[in-house]
Design an enzyme around this catalytic site. Structure first.
Site, PDB file in Angstrom:
ATOM      1  N   LYS A 291      53.348  50.444 120.393  1.00 19.09           N
ATOM      2  CA  LYS A 291      52.392  49.882 119.440  1.00 19.09           C
ATOM      3  C   LYS A 291      51.851  48.536 119.910  1.00 19.09           C
ATOM      4  CE  LYS A 291      55.305  50.294 116.071  1.00 19.09           C
ATOM      5  NZ  LYS A 291      55.957  50.197 114.744  1.00 19.09           N
ATOM      6  N   ASP A 310      51.022  52.812 113.484  1.00 20.46           N
ATOM      7  CA  ASP A 310      52.135  52.386 112.649  1.00 20.46           C
ATOM      8  C   ASP A 310      52.089  53.210 111.369  1.00 20.46           C
ATOM      9  OD1 ASP A 310      50.078  51.316 111.126  1.00 20.46           O
ATOM     10  OD2 ASP A 310      50.411  49.276 111.796  1.00 20.46           O
TER      11      ASP A 310
END
Length: 406
Positions: A291, A310
């Site tokens: 991420k 996410d």
């Protein structure tokens, strides 16, 4: 970050010139088919083979320097850049709100303020620079002005009715083109953190660089070079509140210093790689997971289709792009499928589309959107322990300073 003012001027000028003259640009607008459905894996070559976006710099009037203290207009409309939807949304933690609709920050060795003018245009003012021409080129590069946001959004509107409706309320949410080193260090700080602590950490590291001035009560510094960051010990960082991230900062700086061509050149070279290669390279650094790597790729490495996945992005995807997965458990294995769904829908600039969709989910923006945009919230997927836990790992693009990020 460049090693000298001369290199700032030459490289930023080269980037702008390349965007203006290249016959085969690295970026193109996404497909406009309104009924395109995701298939996995994504065939990127076919998705990216579309016309290039308009370069808004070509169509802007010549920019002239005004008298000291006045704002110099960029000659772009609100649809191309709206500051409150660009700077406080977690792309960067180095810019401060220094007045009504005014934001101040540092680009290389230049201290600059941007202000949304009454006519919708954006004006700029340099508080500190040794070369205004170099500063202007650096500013244009930082704001990604070689890409027309409104033209890209027109393509998104054709392919997505919901995006079309949202865009009329949230225009001007532009993706920045940050310095890779600054972006990398900031997002390492963002890991499992909240806005307030991230900002304090970034301010601490920034203070190690050259002091440039004070605007609106905030001190601004040039971001420190790698060699200066290497002089800070893990103990100092822990005492400054970095926690376990201290070892990641130290480890990443050491890893960059060990690169044969130097850390800055290694980071800059990632812009020439494909997304998978760039993410893999970033993930080799301490403290950089998928991420964080996607955030760095999107906000500094020209990887316009990078999707930082996410739980928030997962919820957006399962509500609007891959509803067949609604109610299922969010796992790391599904991250690539979520990212592919965005790319299939929006193409080369999927990351820019996802930025707008993410901003629309922020509480501050929901408050000003018509109630119909919140109807989907009334029907929520089944909860799980993993989903509850994941809710605390939201990416750092939040306006609420009390929310945990990454």
């Amino acid at each position: 970050m460049l090693q000298s003012n001369q290199s700032v001027a030459s490289l930023t000028k080269l980037r702008i010139m390349k965007r203006k003259t290249s016959s085969q640009p690295a970026s193109s607008t996404p497909p406009s088919s309104p009924h395109q459905s995701p298939h996995f894996p994504v065939k990127l070559n076919s998705i990216f083979a579309s016309k290039k976006p308009k370069n808004i710099l070509k169509n802007s009037p010549a920019i002239t320097t005004k008298a000291s203290g006045e704002w110099v207009p960029l000659s772009i409309g609100k649809s191309e850049l709206y500051l409150p939807l660009t700077f406080p949304t977690g792309q960067t933690f180095r810019w401060k709100e220094t007045g009504p609709l005014q934001y101040t920050g540092v680009i290389g060795p230049h201290l600059v303020s941007l202000k949304q003018l009454e006519n919708g245009d954006v004006g700029y003012h340099f508080h500190h620079t040794e070369c205004e021409e170099s500063a202007r080129l650096a500013l244009f590069d930082f704001l990604n002005l070689g890409i027309s946001l409104s033209e890209i959004w027109e393509e998104f509107k054709v392919s997505d009715l919901r995006f079309c409706e949202l865009a009329s309320y949230l225009e001007g949410a532009r993706v920045l083109r940050q310095d890779p080193l600054e972006c990398l260090i900031q997002f390492i700080c963002s890991s499992n953190n909240n806005i307030g602590r991230i900002t304090k950490m970034v301010n601490f590291l920034s203070s190690l660089g050259k002091y440039l001035g004070n605007v609106g009560g905030y001190d601004f510094h040039q971001f420190p070079e790698i060699n200066r960051l290497a002089m800070v010990s893990e103990t100092e960082l822990r005492e400054a509140g970095f926690g376990y991230r201290a070892k990641y900062i130290i480890g990443t700086v050491e890893a960059l210093q060990s690169k044969p061509s130097g850390g800055l050149q290694w980071l800059a070279a990632l812009r020439k790689l494909n997304l998978e290669e760039a993410v893999d390279a970033l993930a080799s650094l301490p403290g950089v997971g998928p991420k964080v790597a996607a955030c760095i790729a999107l906000f500094s490495l020209d990887q316009h289709h990078a999707i930082p996945v996410d739980t928030h992005v997962w919820q957006i995807a399962t509500q609007y792009l891959i509803p067949e997965l609604s109610g299922t458990r969010f796992t790391p294995k599904l991250c690539s499928r979520v990212a592919d769904a965005f790319v299939c829908k929006y193409g080369k600039y999927a990351g820019w589309a996802q930025t707008l969709l993410f901003i629309a989910e922020l509480p501050s923006q929901k408050a000003i959107l018509p109630s119909r945009f919140c109807d989907a919230e009334k029907v929520k997927p089944a909860k799980s322990k993993e989903r509850k836990k994941g809710a605390h790992n939201a990416r750092s693009r939040s306006m609420d300073g009390n929310e945990n990020v990454m």
